[in-house]
Scaffold this motif. Sequence first.
Motif, PDB file in Angstrom:
ATOM      1  N   ASN A 311     -36.523  36.112   9.159  1.00  0.00           N
ATOM      2  CA  ASN A 311     -36.279  37.421   8.648  1.00  0.00           C
ATOM      3  C   ASN A 311     -36.405  37.266   7.192  1.00  0.00           C
ATOM      4  O   ASN A 311     -35.124  37.235   6.418  1.00  0.00           O
ATOM      5  N   VAL A 312     -37.699  37.423   6.785  1.00  0.00           N
ATOM      6  CA  VAL A 312     -37.990  37.401   5.139  1.00  0.00           C
ATOM      7  C   VAL A 312     -38.937  38.444   5.000  1.00  0.00           C
ATOM      8  O   VAL A 312     -40.224  38.504   5.788  1.00  0.00           O
ATOM      9  N   THR A 313     -39.096  39.013   3.865  1.00  0.00           N
ATOM     10  CA  THR A 313     -39.883  39.988   3.309  1.00  0.00           C
ATOM     11  C   THR A 313     -40.380  39.751   1.797  1.00  0.00           C
ATOM     12  O   THR A 313     -39.342  39.009   1.117  1.00  0.00           O
ATOM     13  N   LEU A 314     -41.453  40.295   1.469  1.00  0.00           N
ATOM     14  CA  LEU A 314     -41.862  40.221   0.050  1.00  0.00           C
ATOM     15  C   LEU A 314     -41.431  41.506  -0.365  1.00  0.00           C
ATOM     16  O   LEU A 314     -41.953  42.527  -0.255  1.00  0.00           O
ATOM     17  N   HIS A 315     -40.567  41.128  -1.802  1.00  0.00           N
ATOM     18  CA  HIS A 315     -39.729  42.175  -2.310  1.00  0.00           C
ATOM     19  C   HIS A 315     -40.865  42.787  -3.291  1.00  0.00           C
ATOM     20  O   HIS A 315     -41.016  44.276  -3.385  1.00  0.00           O
ATOM     21  N   ARG A 343     -30.895  30.633   7.087  1.00  0.00           N
ATOM     22  CA  ARG A 343     -30.122  29.884   7.811  1.00  0.00           C
ATOM     23  C   ARG A 343     -28.695  30.367   7.469  1.00  0.00           C
ATOM     24  O   ARG A 343     -27.881  30.224   8.281  1.00  0.00           O
ATOM     25  N   TYR A 344     -28.287  30.437   6.135  1.00  0.00           N
ATOM     26  CA  TYR A 344     -26.925  30.720   5.786  1.00  0.00           C
ATOM     27  C   TYR A 344     -26.898  32.183   5.602  1.00  0.00           C
ATOM     28  O   TYR A 344     -25.706  32.551   5.323  1.00  0.00           O
ATOM     29  N   GLY A 345     -27.833  33.092   5.688  1.00  0.00           N
ATOM     30  CA  GLY A 345     -27.668  34.705   5.807  1.00  0.00           C
ATOM     31  C   GLY A 345     -28.232  34.947   6.784  1.00  0.00           C
ATOM     32  O   GLY A 345     -28.660  34.426   7.849  1.00  0.00           O
ATOM     33  N   GLU A 364     -34.021  35.480  -2.636  1.00  0.00           N
ATOM     34  CA  GLU A 364     -32.690  35.814  -2.458  1.00  0.00           C
ATOM     35  C   GLU A 364     -32.176  36.110  -1.005  1.00  0.00           C
ATOM     36  O   GLU A 364     -32.991  36.338  -0.101  1.00  0.00           O
ATOM     37  N   ASP A 365     -31.035  35.710  -0.877  1.00  0.00           N
ATOM     38  CA  ASP A 365     -30.279  35.956   0.630  1.00  0.00           C
ATOM     39  C   ASP A 365     -29.002  36.714   0.408  1.00  0.00           C
ATOM     40  O   ASP A 365     -28.472  36.887  -0.628  1.00  0.00           O
ATOM     41  N   ASP A 366     -28.688  37.160   1.645  1.00  0.00           N
ATOM     42  CA  ASP A 366     -27.188  37.639   1.691  1.00  0.00           C
ATOM     43  C   ASP A 366     -26.333  36.912   2.257  1.00  0.00           C
ATOM     44  O   ASP A 366     -24.984  37.489   2.835  1.00  0.00           O
ATOM     45  N   GLY A 367     -26.306  35.409   1.887  1.00  0.00           N
ATOM     46  CA  GLY A 367     -25.481  34.707   2.555  1.00  0.00           C
ATOM     47  C   GLY A 367     -24.167  34.420   1.560  1.00  0.00           C
ATOM     48  O   GLY A 367     -23.721  35.242   0.670  1.00  0.00           O
TER      49      GLY A 367
END
Length: 434
Positions: A311-315, A343-345, A364-367
């Motif tokens: 679940n990754v996007t190009l910001h 994995r952690y977010g 960047e992640d939301d973990g």
Amino acid sequence: MSFKWLKPYMPRGIYARAALIIILPVLLLQVAVSFQLFRRHFEGVTQQMSTAAAREVQLVIDLLNDPTPTADSLDRVLSNLDITVSKPDSLSHTDTRLWYDFSGLIIGRVLRKEIPTMTALHLRDDRIVTLHLQLDTAPVTVTFDRRRVSPANVHQPFVTMIFFGFVLTVIAYAYMRNQLRPIKRLAKAAEAFGRGRSVPYSPGGAVEVRAAGNAFLDMRNRIERYFEQRTLMLSGVSHDLRTPLTRMKLSLSMLEDDERVELEQDVEEMQRMIDAFLDYARTDFETEHADVDAASFVREVVDGCSRAGQNVTLHKIEGDGSFSISAGTVRRAVENLIGNAVRYGTYAEVSLRITEKSVRIRVEDDGPGIAKADREQAVKPFARLDSARNQNQGPGVGLGLSIAADVARAHGGVLRLRDSERLGGLRADLVFGR
């Protein structure tokens, strides 16, 4: 005595500092010699010559003030002294001289002391001296050759000194440049090796520089042998482990479904661990660099991870341009950062910023993030920060951030870990020089 205040004004380059070392002593020497030469030689000679000329002029004044002189005697004295006397329409009271005529100051001081009747001294050029005199009978002007009061071509010694000082400075700088060139070659070779590239280098220059160059070559060879031996060792271990793992997979495939699920998960985790070890081993050994378009490279990595189910996007992408990298190792580094983020977010964003001097890839992640005190420990190999990152959320061996940091260092860059202000988790920046 501390000279720290002088440090901001010092040049940073080795060539500029070498030029300063050469030019500054030469300049100070020229100033000191010029001062002493002018003061001791030209000033003294000018005073003596001006005094002699003033006495000759005073003789003429005495003849002009004599009420019973003969015209023949006055003309004979003026002819022998080569002095011209005339009667002006008006008498001047202002001295004149050329702005660069420093000896004129000495001439004026001596003549005024020796000739009290002088009202003005004119030194309009370096050939004629004109004196305005107020005599008892009438005002007169006295003119004679400038060479009688000061040495001719006073500036020539200074010009000669400056010229030869400049020539000697150029020669010394050329020699110094030749001596510094091997040091710069050594610095470039060391910088290239620090970025993961091995460029041809042969020691040269002075004995000390050659010794440093040979020491660098020995160090580089030992490090390259270490990398090669480490890679070969891990490759051999991986090859030896893959065979029993393959047999285990075949054996597990014959078991019942309810019996083999957990065992297959263990085997898959072992496979991932072996792959992570190999990635870590290859990080420093792959040194082929090429110019890569930064925007296209990041898009490909993000698209690949997205297709793999992450679940990754190009910001966003700021700027455009290319940078020289080993595409395989940098791709693994970014993929590891994205893998850690998802994995952690639950969600990860990638952004790219390109400037004239650097390329920054941000993940960047939301973990839960990593505490500031643990970030230095997090980039070490096999580090597992249970308090900062929940290990139950996915398998890992603690090499993801270490691989990314090693890739950045191998390219002369850096990995920075911060808190993500937008997503609230971890922000990892890979920064490479251009």
